[in-house]
Design a protein around this motif. Sequence first.
Motif, mmCIF file in Angstrom:
data_model
loop_
_atom_site.group_PDB
_atom_site.id
_atom_site.type_symbol
_atom_site.label_atom_id
_atom_site.label_comp_id
_atom_site.label_asym_id
_atom_site.label_seq_id
_atom_site.Cartn_x
_atom_site.Cartn_y
_atom_site.Cartn_z
ATOM 1 N N ASN A 1 0.678 -1.162 0.095
ATOM 2 C CA ASN A 1 0.075 -0.195 -0.055
ATOM 3 C C ASN A 1 0.889 1.342 0.005
ATOM 4 N N GLN A 2 2.145 1.325 -0.155
ATOM 5 C CA GLN A 2 3.105 2.189 -0.472
ATOM 6 C C GLN A 2 3.580 2.468 -1.709
ATOM 7 N N VAL B 1 12.799 4.482 -4.136
ATOM 8 C CA VAL B 1 12.332 5.554 -2.979
ATOM 9 C C VAL B 1 11.148 5.831 -2.847
ATOM 10 N N ALA B 2 10.568 5.964 -1.723
ATOM 11 C CA ALA B 2 9.328 6.200 -1.469
ATOM 12 C C ALA B 2 8.545 7.465 -2.122
ATOM 13 N N SER C 1 11.845 -9.893 -1.422
ATOM 14 C CA SER C 1 11.806 -11.044 -0.826
ATOM 15 C C SER C 1 11.084 -10.944 0.953
ATOM 16 N N GLY C 2 10.669 -9.656 0.910
ATOM 17 C CA GLY C 2 10.019 -9.328 2.342
ATOM 18 C C GLY C 2 10.948 -8.455 2.927
ATOM 19 N N GLY C 3 10.309 -7.967 4.208
ATOM 20 C CA GLY C 3 11.205 -7.258 5.205
ATOM 21 C C GLY C 3 11.210 -5.631 4.350
ATOM 22 N N SER C 4 11.959 -4.785 4.816
ATOM 23 C CA SER C 4 11.905 -3.419 4.597
ATOM 24 C C SER C 4 12.308 -3.258 2.851
ATOM 25 N N VAL C 5 11.082 -2.610 2.262
ATOM 26 C CA VAL C 5 11.190 -2.437 0.811
ATOM 27 C C VAL C 5 12.517 -1.494 0.540
#
Length: 509
Positions: free
Chosen positions: A185-186, A209-210, A273-277
């Motif tokens: 959702n980001q 980057v977000a 693979s999961g965790g912090s994007v």
Amino acid sequence: MHEARRGSRAGGPARPRDRRSVRSAAAAALTAVLLSIVSALTAPTAAHAGPAFTNPLNSTGPDPAMTWYNGNYYLMTTPWSGPLTMRRAPTIAQLKSTAPVAVFDAHAPGRDRSIWAPEFHLLNGPNGPRWYIYYSAGNGDIESQRVHVVESAGLDPMGPYTYKGMIFGPNNWWGIDGSVVTINNQMYFTWSGVPTTLWRDSDPHIYLVALSNPWTVTGPRTAISAPTHAWERQGTPMNEGPVAIQRNGRTFITYSASACQGPDYKIGQLEYSGGSVLSASSWAKKPTPIFQRNDAAGVYGPAHHAFFKSPDGTEDWIVYHANDTPTQGCGSTRTTRIQRIGWNADGTPNLGVPVSTSTVLAPPSGEPAGPQNSTWRLQSVNFPDRYVRHVNYDVRIDPHVSPAQDSQFRVVPGLANSNGHVSFESVNFPGYFLRHSNYDFVLAANDNSTAFRADATFRQVAGLSDASAVSFQSYSFPDRYIRHANYLLRLDTIGTATARADATFRLVS
């Protein structure tokens, strides 16, 4: 990536003329192919209503992006300079003959040169859903390249658009080939950038980057890939053109690797693979490329790509550019191609191998009949003021056709073969079709004979003189094409540049 880098009618129906013997079409046998468990592709049942086609989709088209939306395909490619342009059509066959339309041209000095790789996304912004085009531009010096954003006024991909800004804001980040992906959702922005402030000092990496909104980055960036493998360093070490593809909760970012100037430009793959994007350790790189040159098919440098869904949503397709020879380089020789992709048994994308430009492809599933069963005019490419028309049941190309219906035809499935073939039925004489007889063309009533059906059936192919237009190959004499000569329509062999131009048309609604 880019070149800057390392009549009236009278009388009754015409009588059929003497006929040559017609070759009967050989029945094609369908062969079931067993796929191994490791590389098995999912293949849902597809409905292909539109006409078959061949690549390429244009005569020049680097860095393509494409989507299906609300009844049409939309396609953008690198314009180099001038306006951002877009093509729109309901079928792939029509897209090939559709002219690009300018959608944004307000390029201020400093972002009016080296306009590369426009990519468009429908995103939720502060004013609700809008289309956003991300493109690279600068002042002509590659060091000035940055990614810019324009926003549509509504939900029409053709715009109008307004300029929103340079996406990196106050950050002095070099960057090209921007794209957007939403994970958990980001929204995130991904692009090709460098660790330092100067492109020439570093090898381009893939960054994330977000985004706080579709045109504003927020927070620090993270490099998730660098050109470390030998296959990423052929010609020039390069990672660029990242795009995301998602399925069953998994996110992949595929990217272009090695130098676009050479035949070894190819596609690699990363997976979240999961965790912090925004942690590099959350992204795993496949150690081998997933799409690359196919010398046997005459396809070189197949990369800078995007993905799109078929009209019915059941198929995934790749759009990419490639060259026809290994020496054509990173300029305007690159053309846009598409083909269906699949999925491996382990859930990863299987892009297959790039197909030759002679390979006939079924259109994406759910594509409408398009020009088939619709009313069209055939416009001459080299005499664009003239259209194919019938007059006294003869057929020629003329300007200023009156009545207009004499130049209007229903393009219907081929009478002798509906698979990738078409026939032309007169609008004002229903049941009368264009057919060849002694290599001349007439408008004649369909007598439903085998000879008539064959003589009135043609395979629609890429334009012989302009791949963005169309040509029509005879079903009964496949060495001959529809062409005009002294303004009369004939069925001829094509051996010269003039003949190729005479045999090339545009379908105009």
